[in-house]
Design a protein around this motif. Sequence first.
Motif, PDB file in Angstrom:
ATOM      1  N   UNK A  67       5.150  37.813 -38.792  1.00 46.06           N
ATOM      2  CA  UNK A  67       4.684  36.449 -38.557  1.00 46.06           C
ATOM      3  C   UNK A  67       5.811  35.436 -38.555  1.00 46.06           C
ATOM      4  N   UNK A  68       6.757  35.604 -39.469  1.00 40.91           N
ATOM      5  CA  UNK A  68       7.892  34.677 -39.513  1.00 40.91           C
ATOM      6  C   UNK A  68       8.713  34.783 -38.239  1.00 40.91           C
ATOM      7  N   UNK A  69       8.898  36.003 -37.724  1.00 33.36           N
ATOM      8  CA  UNK A  69       9.632  36.185 -36.470  1.00 33.36           C
ATOM      9  C   UNK A  69       8.874  35.544 -35.309  1.00 33.36           C
ATOM     10  N   UNK A 105      16.674  36.304 -36.626  1.00 34.38           N
ATOM     11  CA  UNK A 105      15.787  36.499 -35.475  1.00 34.38           C
ATOM     12  C   UNK A 105      16.454  35.879 -34.257  1.00 34.38           C
ATOM     13  N   UNK A 106      16.647  36.683 -33.220  1.00 28.15           N
ATOM     14  CA  UNK A 106      17.183  36.205 -31.958  1.00 28.15           C
ATOM     15  C   UNK A 106      16.153  36.484 -30.876  1.00 28.15           C
ATOM     16  N   UNK A 122      12.058  39.027 -25.794  1.00 26.10           N
ATOM     17  CA  UNK A 122      12.403  40.153 -26.655  1.00 26.10           C
ATOM     18  C   UNK A 122      13.075  39.613 -27.907  1.00 26.10           C
ATOM     19  N   UNK A 123      12.608  40.074 -29.051  1.00 30.24           N
ATOM     20  CA  UNK A 123      13.171  39.611 -30.318  1.00 30.24           C
ATOM     21  C   UNK A 123      13.998  40.710 -30.960  1.00 30.24           C
ATOM     22  N   UNK A 124      15.155  40.326 -31.443  1.00 25.61           N
ATOM     23  CA  UNK A 124      15.953  41.195 -32.294  1.00 25.61           C
ATOM     24  C   UNK A 124      15.792  40.630 -33.699  1.00 25.61           C
ATOM     25  N   UNK A 136       9.961  44.388 -30.524  1.00 24.97           N
ATOM     26  CA  UNK A 136       9.321  43.113 -30.817  1.00 24.97           C
ATOM     27  C   UNK A 136       9.360  42.268 -29.546  1.00 24.97           C
ATOM     28  N   UNK A 137       8.166  41.980 -29.018  1.00 22.94           N
ATOM     29  CA  UNK A 137       8.072  41.251 -27.764  1.00 22.94           C
ATOM     30  C   UNK A 137       6.914  40.259 -27.799  1.00 22.94           C
TER      31      UNK A 137
END
Length: 143
Positions: A67-69, A105-106, A122-124, A136-137
């Motif tokens: 959730x934070x991401x 989080x990027x 797209x999240x790293x 993570x998308x």
Amino acid sequence: MTESTSPSFAGLEVGQVVAERELAFTRASLVRYAGASGDFNPIHYNDVFAEEVGLPGVIAHGMLTMGAAASVVEEWAGAGNVADYQVRFTRPVPVPNPGEATVLVTARIGALDEERRTARVDLTVQHGDVKVLGKAQALVDCS
């Protein structure tokens, strides 16, 4: 949604970083999340128990990390513009006591759909050198 509250599709490019933020989780964060979510699993507050089940100590809730991401994407995209969000939990986030665990989080544009006017973001999500969320998308409406 008005145009001013959603990202402009015209200004986006695949590979572009659209948001980046460092998140900090403390034991107090875990207590607050447990109260809000009802998840009182002892792996999130009891070091002895967490270690007995093979963890390095108390870990952050996976859903808290997820959730934070997502909030990083939502801040960029605007409220209501994240149409879909998916992740795989890959590694735990150990939370020391005292101290905090930081997660970077990027959010980067992974694909653009011109016809639908959507962007796949797209999240790293990393704790140190370890990716804690995989695949993570988020799908963002850019209309």
